[in-house]
Write a protein that holds these residues in place. Sequence first.
Motif, PDB file in Angstrom:
ATOM      1  N   ALA A 107       0.736  -1.405  -0.462  1.00 52.92           N
ATOM      2  CA  ALA A 107      -0.235  -0.231   0.217  1.00 52.92           C
ATOM      3  C   ALA A 107       1.039   1.253   0.117  1.00 52.92           C
ATOM      4  N   SER A 108       2.076   0.891   0.440  1.00 54.94           N
ATOM      5  CA  SER A 108       3.172   2.591   0.282  1.00 54.94           C
ATOM      6  C   SER A 108       5.159   2.027   0.927  1.00 54.94           C
ATOM      7  N   ILE A 109       5.947   2.525  -0.297  1.00 53.51           N
ATOM      8  CA  ILE A 109       6.823   2.245   0.004  1.00 53.51           C
ATOM      9  C   ILE A 109       7.607   3.622   0.351  1.00 53.51           C
ATOM     10  N   ALA A 110       8.249   3.551   1.258  1.00 54.56           N
ATOM     11  CA  ALA A 110       9.334   4.579   1.452  1.00 54.56           C
ATOM     12  C   ALA A 110      10.503   4.314   0.965  1.00 54.56           C
ATOM     13  N   TYR A 111      10.642   5.593   0.212  1.00 56.00           N
ATOM     14  CA  TYR A 111      12.522   5.648  -0.369  1.00 56.00           C
ATOM     15  C   TYR A 111      13.264   6.276   0.181  1.00 56.00           C
ATOM     16  N   PHE A 112      13.837   6.305   0.957  1.00 51.92           N
ATOM     17  CA  PHE A 112      14.974   6.921   1.374  1.00 51.92           C
ATOM     18  C   PHE A 112      16.000   6.889   0.604  1.00 51.92           C
ATOM     19  N   SER A 113      16.291   7.703   0.928  1.00 51.44           N
ATOM     20  CA  SER A 113      18.301   8.356  -0.267  1.00 51.44           C
ATOM     21  C   SER A 113      18.227   9.680   0.333  1.00 51.44           C
ATOM     22  N   ALA A 114      20.071   9.475   1.020  1.00 52.20           N
ATOM     23  CA  ALA A 114      20.388  10.845   0.884  1.00 52.20           C
ATOM     24  C   ALA A 114      20.255  11.886   0.003  1.00 52.20           C
ATOM     25  N   GLU A 115      20.200  12.035  -1.430  1.00 48.03           N
ATOM     26  CA  GLU A 115      20.268  12.760  -2.576  1.00 48.03           C
ATOM     27  C   GLU A 115      19.096  12.760  -3.287  1.00 48.03           C
ATOM     28  N   PHE A 116      18.254  13.836  -3.572  1.00 47.47           N
ATOM     29  CA  PHE A 116      17.554  13.690  -4.950  1.00 47.47           C
ATOM     30  C   PHE A 116      17.469  14.668  -6.042  1.00 47.47           C
ATOM     31  N   GLY A 117      18.092  14.236  -7.251  1.00 45.18           N
ATOM     32  CA  GLY A 117      18.175  15.187  -8.459  1.00 45.18           C
ATOM     33  C   GLY A 117      17.092  15.321  -8.915  1.00 45.18           C
ATOM     34  N   LEU A 118      15.566  16.387  -8.724  1.00 46.94           N
ATOM     35  CA  LEU A 118      14.528  16.036  -9.326  1.00 46.94           C
ATOM     36  C   LEU A 118      14.309  16.878 -10.536  1.00 46.94           C
ATOM     37  N   THR A 119      15.206  18.561 -10.165  1.00 46.37           N
ATOM     38  CA  THR A 119      15.163  19.523 -11.346  1.00 46.37           C
ATOM     39  C   THR A 119      16.409  20.362 -11.002  1.00 46.37           C
ATOM     40  N   HIS A 120      17.328  21.192 -11.961  1.00 46.31           N
ATOM     41  CA  HIS A 120      18.032  21.943 -11.424  1.00 46.31           C
ATOM     42  C   HIS A 120      17.893  22.893 -10.361  1.00 46.31           C
ATOM     43  N   VAL A 121      16.152  23.168 -10.776  1.00 41.00           N
ATOM     44  CA  VAL A 121      16.168  24.252  -9.672  1.00 41.00           C
ATOM     45  C   VAL A 121      15.507  24.221  -8.296  1.00 41.00           C
ATOM     46  N   LEU A 122      16.252  22.598  -7.207  1.00 40.32           N
ATOM     47  CA  LEU A 122      16.070  22.303  -6.450  1.00 40.32           C
ATOM     48  C   LEU A 122      17.280  21.028  -5.836  1.00 40.32           C
ATOM     49  N   PRO A 123      18.779  21.954  -6.069  1.00 38.35           N
ATOM     50  CA  PRO A 123      19.638  21.497  -6.205  1.00 38.35           C
ATOM     51  C   PRO A 123      20.137  20.603  -4.948  1.00 38.35           C
ATOM     52  N   GLN A 124      19.518  19.279  -4.432  1.00 37.19           N
ATOM     53  CA  GLN A 124      19.593  17.984  -4.074  1.00 37.19           C
ATOM     54  C   GLN A 124      20.501  16.529  -4.130  1.00 37.19           C
ATOM     55  N   TYR A 125      21.586  17.040  -4.872  1.00 41.26           N
ATOM     56  CA  TYR A 125      22.226  15.774  -5.558  1.00 41.26           C
ATOM     57  C   TYR A 125      23.944  16.795  -5.816  1.00 41.26           C
ATOM     58  N   SER A 126      24.383  15.426  -5.992  1.00 44.93           N
ATOM     59  CA  SER A 126      25.850  15.708  -6.545  1.00 44.93           C
ATOM     60  C   SER A 126      26.061  15.318  -7.870  1.00 44.93           C
ATOM     61  N   GLY A 127      25.307  13.384  -8.189  1.00 42.76           N
ATOM     62  CA  GLY A 127      25.714  13.049  -9.228  1.00 42.76           C
ATOM     63  C   GLY A 127      24.400  11.866  -9.656  1.00 42.76           C
ATOM     64  N   GLY A 128      25.193  10.983  -9.811  1.00 41.79           N
ATOM     65  CA  GLY A 128      24.404  10.453 -10.197  1.00 41.79           C
ATOM     66  C   GLY A 128      23.380   8.842  -9.113  1.00 41.79           C
ATOM     67  N   LEU A 129      23.598   8.647  -8.153  1.00 40.42           N
ATOM     68  CA  LEU A 129      23.023   8.121  -7.357  1.00 40.42           C
ATOM     69  C   LEU A 129      21.525   9.704  -7.143  1.00 40.42           C
ATOM     70  N   GLY A 130      22.016  10.723  -6.431  1.00 41.15           N
ATOM     71  CA  GLY A 130      21.033  11.705  -6.771  1.00 41.15           C
ATOM     72  C   GLY A 130      19.932  11.285  -7.679  1.00 41.15           C
ATOM     73  N   ILE A 131      20.232  11.946  -9.328  1.00 46.44           N
ATOM     74  CA  ILE A 131      19.554  11.784 -10.738  1.00 46.44           C
ATOM     75  C   ILE A 131      18.622  10.551 -10.544  1.00 46.44           C
ATOM     76  N   LEU A 132      19.110   9.105 -10.210  1.00 45.68           N
ATOM     77  CA  LEU A 132      18.883   8.176  -9.959  1.00 45.68           C
ATOM     78  C   LEU A 132      17.721   8.110  -9.215  1.00 45.68           C
ATOM     79  N   ALA A 133      17.906   8.565  -7.953  1.00 49.76           N
ATOM     80  CA  ALA A 133      16.455   8.385  -6.988  1.00 49.76           C
ATOM     81  C   ALA A 133      15.443   9.190  -7.273  1.00 49.76           C
ATOM     82  N   GLY A 134      15.977  10.706  -7.660  1.00 46.85           N
ATOM     83  CA  GLY A 134      14.491  11.575  -8.624  1.00 46.85           C
ATOM     84  C   GLY A 134      13.919  11.015  -9.748  1.00 46.85           C
ATOM     85  N   ASP A 135      15.092  10.104 -10.421  1.00 47.82           N
ATOM     86  CA  ASP A 135      14.095   9.489 -11.565  1.00 47.82           C
ATOM     87  C   ASP A 135      13.828   7.998 -11.331  1.00 47.82           C
ATOM     88  N   HIS A 136      13.649   7.638 -10.025  1.00 46.39           N
ATOM     89  CA  HIS A 136      12.890   6.475  -9.147  1.00 46.39           C
ATOM     90  C   HIS A 136      11.872   7.121  -8.879  1.00 46.39           C
TER      91      HIS A 136
END
Length: 864
Positions: A107-136
Motif C-alpha cells: 500500500a505504501s513504500i518508503a524510499y530513503f536517499s541522501a540526495e534527490f536530483g529532480l530539477t536544477h531548481v531544487l539542487p539537492q544532488y551531487s551526481g548519479g545517485l541523486g539523479i537516479l533517485a529523482g528518476d525513481h
Amino acid sequence: MRAIRRFNVRTALPEPLSPLSELATNLRWSWHSRTRELFRDMDPQAWERVHEDPVALLAALPPERLAQLAADESFVARVRAASEGLSSYLTSKVWYDDFRGEQQAPASIAYFSAEFGLTHVLPQYSGGLGILAGDHLKSASDLGVPIVGIGLFYKSGYFKQQLSADGWQLETYPLLDPDDLPLSLVREADGTPAEVVLALPGERTVRARIWKAQVGRVPLLLLDSDVEGNDAAARELTGRLYGGGGDQRLEQEMLLGIGGVRALRTWSRLTGAPEPEVYHCNEGHAGFLSVERISELVTRQGLDFDQAQQVVRASNVFTTHTPVPAGIDRFDAEAVRAHFSGHGELAGVPVDRVLPLGAEDYDGGQPGIFNMAVMGLRMAQRSNGVSLLHGEVSREMFDVLWPGFDDTEVPITSITNGVHAPTWMDPKVVDLARRHLGEQDVREAIGWDHVDRIPRAELWAVKRALREQLVADVRTRMRKSARTRGASEAELGWTEQILDPDVLTIGFARRVPTYKRLTLMLRDPERLKALLLHPERPIQLVIAGKSHPADETGKKLIQEMVRFTDDPQLRQRIVFLPNYDMEMAQTLMPGVDVWLNNPLRPYEASGTSGMKAALNGGLNLSILDGWWDEWYDGENGWAIPSADPTGVTGTPTMDESRRDDLEAAALYDLIESQVAARFYDVDEQGVPQHWVEMVEHTLRVLGPKVLATRMVRDYTTLLYTPAAIAGRAASSDDYALARDLAAYRENARNAFSHLQIEHVEAEGVSDAPLVGDQLTVRAYVQLAGLAPDQVTVQAVHGRASDSDELRDVEVVDLAAAQDLGDGRWRFDGSVALRRSGAFGYTVRVLPKHPALANPVELGLVVNA
C-alpha cells in the motif's frame, strides 16, 4: 548593512490564473514540456533570468503583467487546460492499479536517499545517485507506485563550481531559501510546523522541520535542521550535502534514517496516508532507519530485539551503488557507541546490539569500524546491485558476509538502472517521433520498433538541430566562465567560434573520482590534437564534471583538462564546462553524437548518462562496464577494449599506467578508424546512412531497456511486493512467524557449529558412466538437535576442474529417509547425469524456515 532575514514578497495571482500556483509547486512541470512552455510564455526574458524556475517567475512578475495575462482569454484557456491535465495525470488509472489488483502489492513504500536530483531548481544532488533517485520517484509517479521519498533539505545544496584563471576548481555555496522553492512546510492541525526530534550526545537534541516536494503523485519529505532553538552545530547538520565529516556526517545519517522514520509517522498521522509496508534504503546513508524501526516494535509491540529484527529485515530492501570499498561510509565504532548510548540511546535498543549490525567482524575487516553498507545488507532480506555486472561485483565484494558459499550464491541480486525519459528526451526528438509514429507515448519507447518509418534525412536534421542547440549553450556558458576567470569583454571574441554544429561531437561528463579517468583522453596529447584538428574528419569534445571539494587529486585532473582546453589552437574544438548540473545535462546529452565513458573496469556500478544520450539518438563509446557491459550489442555503439583482463573486483595484473596507455590508444584508434569514419561517410544528400542505421537500432532495441519505468516495475515485482508479503507474514498473528524465526535463528546458529555430515554414499553408475544415468546419493547427517524439516540437505553437482572446483553447479534436494537415532538422519536423492565431461558433486546442509527469503541469508552452511 546585512538583512537579518530575507523573504520574497509575491503578488497575489488573479483568480483566472490561480491554478498556476499548484502547477508551479507540483514538480511534474520539470518533465512536462507544455507546462514549462506555459510559464515561459508569461515572460520569456524573466523566465530566462530566473533559470526556468516557475516559483521564482511568479514572484518576479509585476501585478500589471499578471493582470494583462488574466485578461488574455487564450492564455487563461491554456492555464485551465494545463490544470485539467495535471488533475487527469494525478487521478487517471495507471499501471499499478492493475498490478495491485493481481498481486499482493504494498500500500505504501518508503524510499530513503541522501540526495534527490529532480530539477536544477531544487539542487539537492551531487551526481548519479541523486539523479537516479529523482528518476525513481518520477517514474513511480508515472506508474502510480505508492512511494514516499525521504531525504534531507540541504540549505547550501552541494556546491556551485567555478574555475580560477589557472583552471583550479573553486566552490561556492549559495544559500537556498525553502520559501523560494517548490516546497511546502508540513504543519500540524493547528498550523504550527511539524517537527521530529533526535537525541544527540552531551544532552543535546536536534529538531528538524519537514518540507514536502510534490513529485507528480509522489510526496518527497525533506528534513531541515536549520531551526531556531537548535544549537549552531545542529542547525548546520543539514547545511551541505556530503559536507563535514566525523560526527557531523554520522549525525546527518542518523537524522536521515531515524528522523526519516519519525517523519513518515508524522506524515501518516497528519494526512491519513498508510504507513509504509516496505522500506527501501538507497545506498547505506539511511541505514539507521532499521534501528528506529526495531525500537518502535520493541516499545510498542512488545517484541524483543531479535524478534523485531526479523520483522524489519523482512520488509527492508537495500540497494548498493558502489563497487569501490572507499565509496562506503564507515565510522569509528566508538563514535557510534557514543551516539547510541546514554542520552542518545533508543528505547529497547541497547548500543551493544547496534554495534554488531555494522561491525567488520569478518576476514579482512577492520576492527573498531562501523560499516553502513554492511549494516544495510545485514538488515535487509532483499538486496541488489544496479547492473548485472555490478551485482556480480557486489557478490564478490561482500562475500565475506556469507562464508562457505560461492560468490554466485551470495544473496545480492541486480536491477539495472534506468532513466526517466520525459525528463531526458529532448522535445525535438519526441515531436519527430510523434509526427511519424503517431500520438503514442514515444517517451515510453512505444512505437520505436517502427523507427524506420522516420525518413533518415529528417532524423539526421533533428540531430543537427540538437547539436546546434548544444553549440549555442556551450558558447554562452564559456563566455560566462571566461569572464569569471578574469577575461575582459574585448578578449571574448573567440567564444563565438567555439564548436561547429556540423562536426562529430563527443560528450563526457561525470563526477571526477580517479577511477572515472577524466584525463584518459589526454594520455597522448598529440594524438588527441590530430583527431580534434583533422582536416577532413575533425571531432569536438564537450567535457564537464565536478570533483568533491576534499578530493585534491580530482581537482588536479580537472585542472589538467582545463589547461589543455585553454590552448588557443584547440579551444574551438574542445571545452570544459564548469558547474555540471541537470540544466546543462538536458542540453548536453541530446546534443552529442557520441557519449564517451572510460572508467576503470569494473568500478562503474551502472552509469546512466549514456542511456540519456541513447534516448536522443546518441551512440555510446564505452569501456564494457556498468550497464554497457550488459546491453552493448555491436550495433548501438562501440566497446573500448579493456587492456587488463582482471577479475570482477578489478585486482590489477598489469601496471596501471601501462593499462591507461593501452586503453587510450584503443580509444584513439576507435574514434579515428570507426567512429569518425562512419560519421563522415555521407551520401549525396549529406546523410551518413550507416550511422543513422545505428541510431535507429539504438532507439529500437536499447530504448525500451534504459527506461526508469522498466526499472521501477522491476523493483515493484521483484523486490517491493515480495518484501511487503514477507513483512505482512512476519507481522501477522501477533508476530508469530517473526518470533519463531528469531528462536530458530538462535537455535540454528548453535546447532550448525556442531552439525556434521558424517558420511556420503553414492551408487547407480558404472565405472564408465553415460549421459542419462542416475546417481543415487545418500547422506548421513548428525543434526545436532535440529529436526529434519528444519534443514535443507542438498547434493551440489557440476563440472569439476582439475583442482576439483565445481563450476556451472546445480542442486538437488535430498529427502529425509531414515531416523537413525541420537539426532542422526539419512537423506536420499538422485542426480541425473545430463552432460558429458568431468563431473563432480558434494553434499551440504543449509538452514530451513518458512520466513527465510533465501536459505543462504543466515550465512550458515555445513559442507561435506
